[in-house]
Each structure stands twice: as C-alpha cells, then as structure tokens.
Scaffold this motif. Structure first.
Motif, mmCIF file in Angstrom:
data_model
loop_
_atom_site.group_PDB
_atom_site.id
_atom_site.type_symbol
_atom_site.label_atom_id
_atom_site.label_comp_id
_atom_site.label_asym_id
_atom_site.label_seq_id
_atom_site.Cartn_x
_atom_site.Cartn_y
_atom_site.Cartn_z
ATOM 1 N N GLU A 175 12.454 45.229 105.538
ATOM 2 C CA GLU A 175 11.727 45.268 104.271
ATOM 3 C C GLU A 175 11.162 43.892 103.927
ATOM 4 N N PHE A 176 9.918 43.893 103.482
ATOM 5 C CA PHE A 176 9.251 42.697 102.970
ATOM 6 C C PHE A 176 9.015 42.932 101.482
ATOM 7 N N ASN A 177 9.657 42.129 100.637
ATOM 8 C CA ASN A 177 9.609 42.328 99.187
ATOM 9 C C ASN A 177 8.799 41.219 98.524
ATOM 10 N N VAL A 178 7.928 41.616 97.604
ATOM 11 C CA VAL A 178 7.067 40.669 96.890
ATOM 12 C C VAL A 178 7.097 40.999 95.400
ATOM 13 N N GLN A 179 7.324 39.970 94.577
ATOM 14 C CA GLN A 179 7.222 40.124 93.125
ATOM 15 C C GLN A 179 6.019 39.321 92.640
ATOM 16 N N THR A 180 5.179 39.939 91.826
ATOM 17 C CA THR A 180 3.961 39.283 91.369
ATOM 18 C C THR A 180 3.815 39.379 89.853
ATOM 19 N N PHE A 181 3.099 38.418 89.322
ATOM 20 C CA PHE A 181 2.680 38.406 87.917
ATOM 21 C C PHE A 181 1.158 38.389 87.937
ATOM 22 N N THR A 182 0.515 39.439 87.451
ATOM 23 C CA THR A 182 -0.937 39.557 87.597
ATOM 24 C C THR A 182 -1.626 39.695 86.241
ATOM 25 N N ILE A 183 -2.884 39.245 86.218
ATOM 26 C CA ILE A 183 -3.736 39.385 85.027
ATOM 27 C C ILE A 183 -5.051 40.016 85.457
ATOM 28 N N PRO A 184 -5.169 41.347 85.409
ATOM 29 C CA PRO A 184 -6.466 41.995 85.637
ATOM 30 C C PRO A 184 -7.369 41.820 84.410
ATOM 31 N N VAL A 185 -8.645 41.598 84.651
ATOM 32 C CA VAL A 185 -9.654 41.591 83.589
ATOM 33 C C VAL A 185 -10.738 42.570 84.023
ATOM 34 N N LEU A 186 -10.753 43.746 83.418
ATOM 35 C CA LEU A 186 -11.542 44.869 83.904
ATOM 36 C C LEU A 186 -12.704 45.185 82.974
ATOM 37 N N LEU A 187 -13.834 45.517 83.573
ATOM 38 C CA LEU A 187 -14.997 46.010 82.833
ATOM 39 C C LEU A 187 -15.103 47.505 83.080
ATOM 40 N N GLY A 188 -15.156 48.290 81.991
ATOM 41 C CA GLY A 188 -15.128 49.740 82.139
ATOM 42 C C GLY A 188 -16.256 50.443 81.423
ATOM 43 N N TYR A 189 -16.355 51.729 81.707
ATOM 44 C CA TYR A 189 -17.407 52.567 81.115
ATOM 45 C C TYR A 189 -16.828 53.958 80.859
ATOM 46 N N ASN A 190 -17.118 54.500 79.689
ATOM 47 C CA ASN A 190 -16.662 55.843 79.338
ATOM 48 C C ASN A 190 -17.625 56.876 79.925
ATOM 49 N N ILE A 191 -17.141 57.663 80.896
ATOM 50 C CA ILE A 191 -17.965 58.687 81.524
ATOM 51 C C ILE A 191 -18.212 59.847 80.575
ATOM 52 N N TYR A 192 -17.119 60.403 80.047
ATOM 53 C CA TYR A 192 -17.237 61.529 79.125
ATOM 54 C C TYR A 192 -15.885 61.784 78.482
ATOM 55 N N GLY A 193 -15.858 61.891 77.177
ATOM 56 C CA GLY A 193 -14.628 62.222 76.479
ATOM 57 C C GLY A 193 -13.502 61.266 76.819
ATOM 58 N N PRO A 194 -12.388 61.771 77.375
ATOM 59 C CA PRO A 194 -11.228 60.907 77.662
ATOM 60 C C PRO A 194 -11.298 60.166 78.996
ATOM 61 N N LEU A 195 -12.361 60.390 79.789
ATOM 62 C CA LEU A 195 -12.432 59.840 81.147
ATOM 63 C C LEU A 195 -13.189 58.523 81.188
ATOM 64 N N ASP A 196 -12.521 57.473 81.686
ATOM 65 C CA ASP A 196 -13.118 56.144 81.852
ATOM 66 C C ASP A 196 -13.013 55.701 83.303
ATOM 67 N N ILE A 197 -13.970 54.881 83.742
ATOM 68 C CA ILE A 197 -13.888 54.196 85.027
ATOM 69 C C ILE A 197 -13.980 52.700 84.775
ATOM 70 N N TYR A 198 -13.506 51.898 85.735
ATOM 71 C CA TYR A 198 -13.498 50.454 85.524
ATOM 72 C C TYR A 198 -13.345 49.728 86.858
ATOM 73 N N ALA A 199 -13.622 48.430 86.828
ATOM 74 C CA ALA A 199 -13.436 47.562 87.997
ATOM 75 C C ALA A 199 -13.408 46.128 87.510
ATOM 76 N N GLY A 200 -12.810 45.253 88.331
ATOM 77 C CA GLY A 200 -12.797 43.854 87.942
ATOM 78 C C GLY A 200 -11.866 43.018 88.790
ATOM 79 N N PRO A 201 -11.851 41.697 88.546
ATOM 80 C CA PRO A 201 -11.000 40.778 89.308
ATOM 81 C C PRO A 201 -9.572 40.773 88.776
ATOM 82 N N VAL A 202 -8.654 40.326 89.639
ATOM 83 C CA VAL A 202 -7.242 40.228 89.281
ATOM 84 C C VAL A 202 -6.719 38.859 89.711
#
Length: 233
Positions: free
Chosen positions: A99-126
C-alpha cells in the motif's frame, strides 16, 4: 501557504460583501478512488524481482468545507479539503499488496455553470499540499518523497436539492513524474529467491475519482423543499 490562504479568505470576504444574497456555504465529504503510480524492481544481482507493478485503484476518503458565489447561471466555488488516498501495488513474493498512502490538503477553485434546475457543471485548478506519503515502515528502508504543492485540475458535475446534494468529479495531476530510488526490506518480499530489494518508484502521481455528499449550512433556496411539502396539504 499561509499567504495563499489569507489571500483567498480576503477575496472571499470581499466577494461576500457585494454578493451576500447569492452566497452559499457548507460541508462536504465522501470517498475517492485513486489511479496511477508505477514501481519497478532493480535486478542488480540477477536474483531479485525486476518487473513493473502498476498501481491498482483503492478507496480513500475526504472531507472539507466549501463556499459558492453565484453570478446568474455562473458561479465560483472555492473549497478546502483534506483527503486520504491509498494505492496498491502487486509486487511478487508477497501475500498482500503493497500500500502507498498519501494525505493531502487541497484548495480547489472551480468555475461552474448551471445547466438546468439542480444540475451544475464545473472545472478549475487545484492547489495540493502533500501532508504525508509513505509505504509502511516495515516494508521500506526509506521514505517516499512526493512532489509537494503540485497544481492539479478537476472537472465534474453536481446536483443539489435544498440543503443536500451529490458531487462527482475527476482530478488529474498536472505535475511531471519524478523517479526516485526505493529500498524494500527484502525479508518482507520473499527473501533472496526472486523477492524485491532495490527498485524505482517511476511515478508517484495519483489521479482520482471523487464522490461527495454535500450539506449546505447557509444560502438561498434552502427551504424550497419544505415549502413544497406544505403546499401538498
């Protein structure tokens, strides 16, 4: 690291001042499935394993907080997340996978768009800070050094209903592979007859599929489900 966090909090606070009616925040947590990695044996004396072991996906977990500021159908979503990743390698002459174990602390900053109603898509750097990375001490004579503070990328989608939601995303490492020597404790890997001894960790980068449950603590539209329920009576 501290300057980065303080800057992020400053930008977030300034944004909240101007767009407080469209801001939501809450908690998230769930599982992650890791992929990637490669270990190669070094047959220096013609008696040790010299094959290649590709990483086999394994489940880990994560948890953190998020904020989201909406601009019409667009939104910006910063997050702060702790993740525990596990990757397994099937090295010969050993009863269990390594086993190779990794613990990380990450900060995603995502830009998203509401497709319809409750559904969103997004992408961005981490931004990713490696807290710890290791193969158990009883199996290895030295420590694994993973490139720290790499920049990764995420893409995904989420659905939200009132306070609750489900988020599914993929994270891909944008770092270059860093090859490093590893020294396995031979007695743990079958002794001198074909067991592992010296080798190379050719690629310690891990990609992952992330599935999260979302719970909103504050923000607009949290009582919509309750109001719809009352209208049925």
């Amino acid at each position: 690291m501290k300057k980065y966090l303080l800057g992020l909090l400053f930008v977030l606070a300034a944004t909240l001042t101007g767009y407080s009616q469209t801001f939501s925040y809450g908690l998230k947590g769930g599982i992650n499935y890791s992929m990637g990695g490669e270990i190669q044996g070094n047959n220096s004396t013609l008696s040790y394993w010299d094959g290649i072991a590709e990483g086999e996906g394994a489940l880990g977990f994560h948890g953190g907080v998020f904020g989201q500021v909406n601009f019409g159908k667009f939104f910006i979503r910063p997050e702060i997340v702790y993740s525990s990743l596990t990757q397994e390698f099937a090295i010969p002459k050993r009863d269990e996978n390594t086993e190779f174990n990794v613990q990380t602390f990450t900060i995603p900053v995502l830009l998203g768009y509401n497709i319809y109603g409750p559904l969103d898509i997004y992408a961005g750097p981490v931004y990713s800070n490696i807290l710890e990375s290791q193969i158990p001490d009883e199996e290895l004579n030295d420590h694994i050094v993973v490139q720290n503070t790499p920049i990764n990328a995420q893409i995904g989608a989420k659905v939200e209903f009132g306070r609750f939601g489900v988020d599914v995303r993929y994270e891909h490492s944008l770092s270059d592979a860093e090859r490093q020597a590893v020294d396995f404790i031979n007695s743990e890997y079958g002794g001198n007859q074909g067991g592992a001894n010296k080798g190379w960790f050719n690629d310690s980068r891990l990609n992952q599929v992330i599935v999260s449950l979302i719970f909103k603590i504050g923000g607009p539209g949290l009582n919509e489900g309750r109001r719809r329920g009352r209208s049925c009576y």
